[in-house]
Write an enzyme that holds these catalytic residues in place. Structure first.
Site, short mmCIF file in Angstrom:
data_model
loop_
_atom_site.label_atom_id
_atom_site.label_comp_id
_atom_site.label_asym_id
_atom_site.label_seq_id
_atom_site.Cartn_x
_atom_site.Cartn_y
_atom_site.Cartn_z
N GLU A 24 -0.81 7.09 -10.82
CA GLU A 24 -1.85 6.09 -11.05
C GLU A 24 -3.24 6.72 -11.01
OE1 GLU A 24 -3.50 1.85 -9.24
OE2 GLU A 24 -1.55 2.59 -8.64
N HIS A 36 -4.84 -10.14 -1.21
CA HIS A 36 -5.07 -8.72 -1.01
C HIS A 36 -6.48 -8.47 -0.48
CE1 HIS A 36 -4.59 -4.51 -1.39
NE2 HIS A 36 -5.23 -4.35 -2.53
N LYS A 46 -5.85 4.01 1.90
CA LYS A 46 -5.24 5.34 1.86
C LYS A 46 -6.28 6.38 2.29
CE LYS A 46 -2.95 4.21 -2.56
NZ LYS A 46 -1.72 3.56 -2.17
N SER A 91 -6.64 -1.10 0.57
CA SER A 91 -5.94 -0.73 -0.66
C SER A 91 -6.06 0.78 -0.86
CB SER A 91 -6.51 -1.52 -1.84
OG SER A 91 -5.65 -1.45 -2.95
N GLN A 97 5.66 -0.10 -4.28
CA GLN A 97 5.20 0.80 -5.33
C GLN A 97 5.91 2.15 -5.22
OE1 GLN A 97 1.06 2.03 -5.25
NE2 GLN A 97 1.07 2.52 -7.44
N TRP A 149 4.63 -5.03 -3.19
CA TRP A 149 4.10 -3.77 -3.72
C TRP A 149 3.51 -2.88 -2.64
CZ3 TRP A 149 5.14 -1.77 -8.25
CH2 TRP A 149 4.31 -0.81 -8.83
#
Length: 560
Positions: A285, A366, A239, A235, A277, A329
């Site tokens: 965010e 997820h 990144k 998640s 997203q 997403w």
């Protein structure tokens, strides 16, 4: 980035990335070229640091993915040795327009490495900061290769340790804290470079891992091998893992999972992918991306690079990209576009089998531990960290999240002269794609809210030693992500415990940066090994994915 759990009916597909290049994308085949054990790991953080790079002050619009082989001056590279300085150009462009500057090694980096912990002390420009990471060694006799697990959430640590590889639990929030404004960034990185630095926290997290590697190198390698390091995260930590591996060439194996917007997926494609997203959402965010990226959230075509260029920056080192096609997403379709385009650089460098992309999975939850990923994980751990294998990478792209490379590319892959880390071979891996459908349940495909939603504070523990405050970071039908901030009282503490009672229908699917136990609806979370010691009024956070409907629990916090 936070998203829902769910499943979809998928069929796996092996996508071709062939030596003859782009015309045959979509055929049923596997990547092949070099099958040497491991790939070149630079002995330095950035081997192209001496290359002269003139970053343009303005950019031009290009609806296609920019040519990774084309220099800033418009000429194309022709030899494999040219890649060193071309990679440096991509690095500088990524810093200028996407991530913000990741500074080189500071004036002073010191620390210690033990079998349980790594400490880091940094001084530069008259400022200093310290942070640490816990270590979990496998059985056997070291020294060991190791994988950085960003935020406690990444590839299956049981599989990693069973392979004979150590786990370094890296707390990125100690280096670049989330939940802060862009003019008030916090953490060890910003203690050195200033709270108003234009560098986003993904680059700050990458800087933090680089400083830990500095300390590992200085330690002499008696416990952790400096030439056998990997990184993984899922998640938002995916990144981070992607940025860490791209920016430090001492990382031998990079393993981002479900990284979404701002991670692996191509930004130009993200802007067109239904349910993914939006870039503006990823930018707002959290301050993950650099401040300069604000100019491109609605116009990614103006970027002089895209995330396929970051995939290319990892080459010729190992890269295992794991994605989830069941949650719109996450933009897995755009992830496949980026991986396919970046793999063209791997091929041109003669190491086309050093990259694996895998989105053909049956479990749509997820950041789940998936059986489909165990085999490629084991193979790449052996090849790039243990250096005992030579298994080739494959592309397994779920048919419901398969991008078309020809739609996004108007350049061809050159034949680069010269040699790389090993001889090329035309022998492909022998594994074949599964052909049966994987029965699963449906998953929502609509966009999910991403703004942080503060909620009420939990009460202070009876001793007054600490307090705990809860917020719902994100929620969706059937699930939510919660975050708890633990704050020490007027005196330092060494260890903390947070308790609460789950609401009806709630369960906790995953938790990071803490140790979870449950008994019925009673939840107890104790500190992890690396975030239990807090100075007076200092804070730390842990997070979790919950099933059910989000609510505001009453928290208690105690300390021994």
């Amino acid at each position: 980035m936070t998203i829902s759990s769910g499943r979809s009916r998928i069929r796996s597909t092996v996508i071709a990335v062939t030596v003859s290049a782009l015309a045959v994308v979509g055929a049923a085949a596997v990547i092949s070229t070099s099958t040497t054990a491991g790939a070149a790991v630079a002995g330095v953080e950035d081997e192209g640091a001496d290359c002269a790079v003139n970053v343009p002050s303005s950019t031009t619009s290009n609806a296609k993915l920019p040519d990774p082989f084309k220099r800033i001056d418009g000429t194309r590279i022709s030899t494999r040795s040219d890649w060193r300085c071309r990679r440096e150009e991509i690095k500088k462009l990524a810093e200028r327009f996407v991530y913000g500057t990741k500074p080189a090694k500071p004036a002073s980096v010191t620390g210690t490495v033990s079998s349980t912990n790594i400490t880091v002390n940094v001084s530069d420009q008259g400022r200093s900061a310290s942070f640490s990471a816990s270590v979990s060694l496998p059985g056997g006799t070291g020294p060991f290769p190791a994988v950085f697990v960003v935020g406690g959430l990444g590839a299956d640590t049981a599989t990693i340790r069973a392979a004979g590889v150590a786990v370094i639990n890296y707390d990125p929030l100690a280096v670049g804290k989330e939940g802060t404004g862009r003019t008030n960034k916090q953490g060890a990185f910003y203690s050195i470079y200033g709270a108003t630095s234009g560098t986003g926290i993904l680059a700050a997290w990458a800087w933090g891992v680089s400083r830990i590697i500095d300390v590992i190198e200085q330690s002499g390698g008696s416990i952790i091998k400096a030439d056998g390091l990997g990184v993984t995260g899922c998640s938002r930590y995916g990144k981070g893992a992607f940025a860490i591996g791209a920016f430090d060439q001492r990382i031998a194996l990079t393993m981002p999972i479900e990284s979404g917007s701002g991670g692996v997926p191509a930004m130009r494609s993200i802007a067109t992918e239904s349910g993914a997203q939006p870039l503006s959402s990823a930018y707002s965010e959290q301050p993950w991306l650099g401040d300069a990226f604000s100019s491109f959230t609605g116009n990614p075509n103006a970027l002089p690079i895209d995330q396929h260029s970051l995939v290319a920056m990892v080459a010729p080192r190992g890269l295992l990209i794991m994605e989830n096609p069941s949650i719109a997403w996450l933009g897995a379709k755009s992830g496949s576009v980026s991986a396919l385009a970046g793999a063209e650089v791997y091929k041109a460098l003669g190491v086309g089998d050093a990259i694996t992309y895998w989105s053909a999975v049956s479990d749509g939850n997820h950041c789940a531990v998936r059986s489909e990923w165990r085999d490629p994980l084991q193979k790449f751990l052996k090849r790039f960290l243990l250096k005992t294998g030579n298994d080739a990478g494959v592309f397994r792209i779920a048919s419901n999240a398969q991008g078309s490379l020809s739609q996004w590319v108007d350049w061809t892959t050159p034949t680069l002269s010269g040699s790389t880390s090993g001889p090329a071979t035309s022998n492909p891996p022998t594994s074949s794609a599964p052909t049966s459908s994987v029965p699963t349940s449906s998953v929502p495909t609509s966009s999910l809210p991403t703004s942080s939603v503060p909620t009420s504070s939990g009460p202070t523990g009876s001793t007054g030693a600490c307090s705990a405050t809860y917020r719902t970071v994100n929620s969706w039908q059937g699930g939510f992500q919660g975050e708890v901030t633990v704050k020490a009282g007027s005196a330092a503490i060494n260890g903390w415990t947070v308790r609460w009672t789950l609401a009806s229908g709630q369960t906790i699917a995953q938790l990071w940066s803490g140790t979870l136990t449950t008994s019925g609806s009673a939840v107890t979370v104790k500190n992890a090994t690396w975030n239990g010691s807090l100075g007076a009024s200092a804070t730390t956070t842990f997070g979790f994915i919950g099933n059910g409907t989000a609510s505001t629990p009453t928290l208690t916090c105690t300390s021994p």
